[in-house]
Write a protein that holds these residues in place. Structure first.
Motif, PDB file in Angstrom:
ATOM      1  N   SER A 220       0.869  -1.828  -0.064  1.00  9.07           N
ATOM      2  CA  SER A 220      -0.163   0.197  -0.074  1.00  9.07           C
ATOM      3  C   SER A 220       0.726   1.302   0.161  1.00  9.07           C
ATOM      4  O   SER A 220       2.120   1.405   0.157  1.00  9.07           O
ATOM      5  CB  SER A 220      -0.576   0.303   0.974  1.00  9.07           C
ATOM      6  OG  SER A 220       0.005   0.151   2.241  1.00  9.07           O
ATOM      7  N   GLN A 222       0.941   3.562   2.108  1.00  4.70           N
ATOM      8  CA  GLN A 222       1.528   3.793   3.809  1.00  4.70           C
ATOM      9  C   GLN A 222       2.555   2.998   3.535  1.00  4.70           C
ATOM     10  O   GLN A 222       3.595   3.787   4.179  1.00  4.70           O
ATOM     11  CB  GLN A 222       0.189   3.738   4.440  1.00  4.70           C
ATOM     12  CG  GLN A 222      -0.024   4.060   5.625  1.00  4.70           C
ATOM     13  CD  GLN A 222      -0.742   3.586   7.237  1.00  4.70           C
ATOM     14  OE1 GLN A 222      -1.631   2.765   6.644  1.00  4.70           O
ATOM     15  NE2 GLN A 222      -0.908   4.182   7.817  1.00  4.70           N
ATOM     16  N   ASN A 223       2.514   1.674   3.523  1.00  2.00           N
ATOM     17  CA  ASN A 223       3.480   0.683   4.156  1.00  2.00           C
ATOM     18  C   ASN A 223       4.785   1.392   3.465  1.00  2.00           C
ATOM     19  O   ASN A 223       5.354   1.673   3.692  1.00  2.00           O
ATOM     20  CB  ASN A 223       3.250  -0.419   3.315  1.00  2.00           C
ATOM     21  CG  ASN A 223       2.420  -1.046   4.391  1.00  2.00           C
ATOM     22  OD1 ASN A 223       2.067  -0.740   5.297  1.00  2.00           O
ATOM     23  ND2 ASN A 223       1.737  -2.224   3.777  1.00  2.00           N
ATOM     24  N   ARG A 225       5.410   4.690   1.746  1.00  2.00           N
ATOM     25  CA  ARG A 225       6.121   5.727   2.912  1.00  2.00           C
ATOM     26  C   ARG A 225       6.345   5.595   3.777  1.00  2.00           C
ATOM     27  O   ARG A 225       7.802   6.219   4.298  1.00  2.00           O
ATOM     28  CB  ARG A 225       4.641   6.829   2.951  1.00  2.00           C
ATOM     29  CG  ARG A 225       5.093   8.066   3.668  1.00  2.00           C
ATOM     30  CD  ARG A 225       4.384   8.652   4.092  1.00  2.00           C
ATOM     31  NE  ARG A 225       2.920   8.183   4.472  1.00  2.00           N
ATOM     32  CZ  ARG A 225       1.457   7.777   4.169  1.00  2.00           C
ATOM     33  NH1 ARG A 225       1.485   7.728   2.317  1.00  2.00           N
ATOM     34  NH2 ARG A 225       1.028   7.547   5.710  1.00  2.00           N
ATOM     35  N   ARG A 226       6.140   4.401   5.411  1.00  2.00           N
ATOM     36  CA  ARG A 226       6.568   3.886   6.176  1.00  2.00           C
ATOM     37  C   ARG A 226       8.343   3.775   5.797  1.00  2.00           C
ATOM     38  O   ARG A 226       8.873   3.730   6.308  1.00  2.00           O
ATOM     39  CB  ARG A 226       6.000   3.038   6.911  1.00  2.00           C
ATOM     40  CG  ARG A 226       4.943   3.950   7.430  1.00  2.00           C
ATOM     41  CD  ARG A 226       3.895   2.412   8.220  1.00  2.00           C
ATOM     42  NE  ARG A 226       3.031   2.709   9.266  1.00  2.00           N
ATOM     43  CZ  ARG A 226       1.814   2.054   9.701  1.00  2.00           C
ATOM     44  NH1 ARG A 226       2.020   1.024   9.583  1.00  2.00           N
ATOM     45  NH2 ARG A 226       1.220   2.752   9.925  1.00  2.00           N
ATOM     46  N   PHE A 227       8.136   2.488   4.604  1.00  2.00           N
ATOM     47  CA  PHE A 227       9.420   1.942   4.224  1.00  2.00           C
ATOM     48  C   PHE A 227      10.726   3.384   3.556  1.00  2.00           C
ATOM     49  O   PHE A 227      12.155   3.405   4.520  1.00  2.00           O
ATOM     50  CB  PHE A 227       9.926   1.563   2.985  1.00  2.00           C
ATOM     51  CG  PHE A 227      10.671   0.454   2.406  1.00  2.00           C
ATOM     52  CD1 PHE A 227      11.635  -0.118   2.750  1.00  2.00           C
ATOM     53  CD2 PHE A 227      10.984   0.945   1.529  1.00  2.00           C
ATOM     54  CE1 PHE A 227      12.664  -0.706   2.649  1.00  2.00           C
ATOM     55  CE2 PHE A 227      12.327   1.236   0.705  1.00  2.00           C
ATOM     56  CZ  PHE A 227      13.001  -0.262   1.508  1.00  2.00           C
ATOM     57  N   LEU A 229      10.507   6.155   4.668  1.00  2.00           N
ATOM     58  CA  LEU A 229      11.067   7.202   6.373  1.00  2.00           C
ATOM     59  C   LEU A 229      11.548   6.075   7.326  1.00  2.00           C
ATOM     60  O   LEU A 229      12.010   6.993   8.175  1.00  2.00           O
ATOM     61  CB  LEU A 229       9.686   7.551   6.582  1.00  2.00           C
ATOM     62  CG  LEU A 229       9.156   8.821   5.733  1.00  2.00           C
ATOM     63  CD1 LEU A 229       7.858   9.094   5.889  1.00  2.00           C
ATOM     64  CD2 LEU A 229      10.156  10.036   5.329  1.00  2.00           C
ATOM     65  N   CYS A 230      11.613   4.850   6.632  1.00  2.00           N
ATOM     66  CA  CYS A 230      12.765   3.543   8.195  1.00  2.00           C
ATOM     67  C   CYS A 230      11.709   3.925   8.861  1.00  2.00           C
ATOM     68  O   CYS A 230      12.868   4.334  10.292  1.00  2.00           O
ATOM     69  CB  CYS A 230      13.740   4.279   7.494  1.00  2.00           C
ATOM     70  SG  CYS A 230      15.238   4.386   6.947  1.00  2.00           S
ATOM     71  N   LYS A 231      10.644   4.185   8.758  1.00  2.00           N
ATOM     72  CA  LYS A 231       9.539   4.017  10.082  1.00  2.00           C
ATOM     73  C   LYS A 231       9.330   2.638  10.338  1.00  2.00           C
ATOM     74  O   LYS A 231       9.084   1.833   9.787  1.00  2.00           O
ATOM     75  CB  LYS A 231       8.064   4.715   9.784  1.00  2.00           C
ATOM     76  CG  LYS A 231       8.343   6.185   9.548  1.00  2.00           C
ATOM     77  CD  LYS A 231       7.561   7.097  10.079  1.00  2.00           C
ATOM     78  CE  LYS A 231       7.887   8.641   9.385  1.00  2.00           C
ATOM     79  NZ  LYS A 231       5.879   8.779  10.088  1.00  2.00           N
TER      80      LYS A 231
END
Length: 231
Positions: A220, A222-223, A225-227, A229-231
């Motif tokens: 997705s 969202q996933n 974007r998290r990747f 941003l290294c979150k």
């Protein structure tokens, strides 16, 4: 990049290595069969008829693409049977590898073998003394060929995911889309030595196939974007 895919996602799992080698073998068999048919057709035709020889070359490329996709389907059927066997042998009734993971590894196997043969042809052309483009041809032959080899490896990986998903859920239009994309990329190489005509469409199709495969695999925005941003 292709070596990175193998080292970081496949090399540590023996089952994935077996699936990758088997996928590479299926691609190799499809290439050998298509090469044999093209060789017979060329030998049975008049070598002085240039339009006919060009037509046979186009036929050989298109037939090879269709045969590769047919063998991809056969490999899917084989892996589906393998999953049933693994489930029957496991203690908890679950397969140690999912069909999505099999699709990815099988696609990498197809891509790596395709890339290996492309590199062999490049290395064969580079043997001996000489200067690239000395007769007025493009001096970017080896560079553009390397980029084309890379995009084909990635495309085979994404096509494997899309193809297996289409087979698993009986979405035949996804399978058709893979075949059409494969035909389009292979056909674009006839634009060479106008390399822009083959590289640009191929990389655009790779981006589209990558996004499509990512979404089908459960990804997705969202996933992603998290990747990033290294979150």
């Amino acid at each position: 990049p292709a070596l990175g895919l193998f080292l970081f996602t496949i090399a540590r799992d023996p089952l994935r290595i077996i699936i990758l080698i088997a996928g590479a073998f299926f691609w190799l068999v499809s290439l050998l069969l298509s090469s044999l048919i093209w060789f017979i057709a060329v030998k049975a035709s008049d070598p002085r008829d240039e339009p006919l020889q060009k037509g046979l070359l186009i036929f050989g490329v298109m037939f090879s693409v269709l045969l590769q996709e047919a063998f991809r389907f056969l490999y899917y059927k084989l892996l589906r049977k393998a999953i049933e066997g693994l489930v029957a042998l496991s203690e908890d009734g679950c397969s140690p590898i999912s069909i999505q993971q099999m699709a990815y590894v099988a696609g990498v196997g197809f891509g790596l073998m395709s890339g290996a043969f492309s590199m062999i042809n490049l290395l064969a052309d580079s043997l001996g003394p000489g200067t690239v483009g000395i007769h007025g041809d493009s001096q970017l032959y080896f560079l553009t060929s390397a980029f084309m080899t890379m995009v084909l490896i990635f495309l085979h990986t994404f096509w494997g995911i899309l193809f297996f998903h289409g087979c698993e859920y009986r979405r035949w239009w996804e399978i058709t889309a893979v075949v059409v994309m494969h035909l389009a990329v292979s056909g674009s190489t006839f634009c060479n030595p106008l390399y822009v005509g083959s590289l640009v469409p191929s990389y655009l199709l790779m981006a589209a196939a990558a996004a499509w495969a990512y979404l089908l695999s459960g990804g997705s925005a969202q996933n992603l974007r998290r990747f990033l941003l290294c979150k």
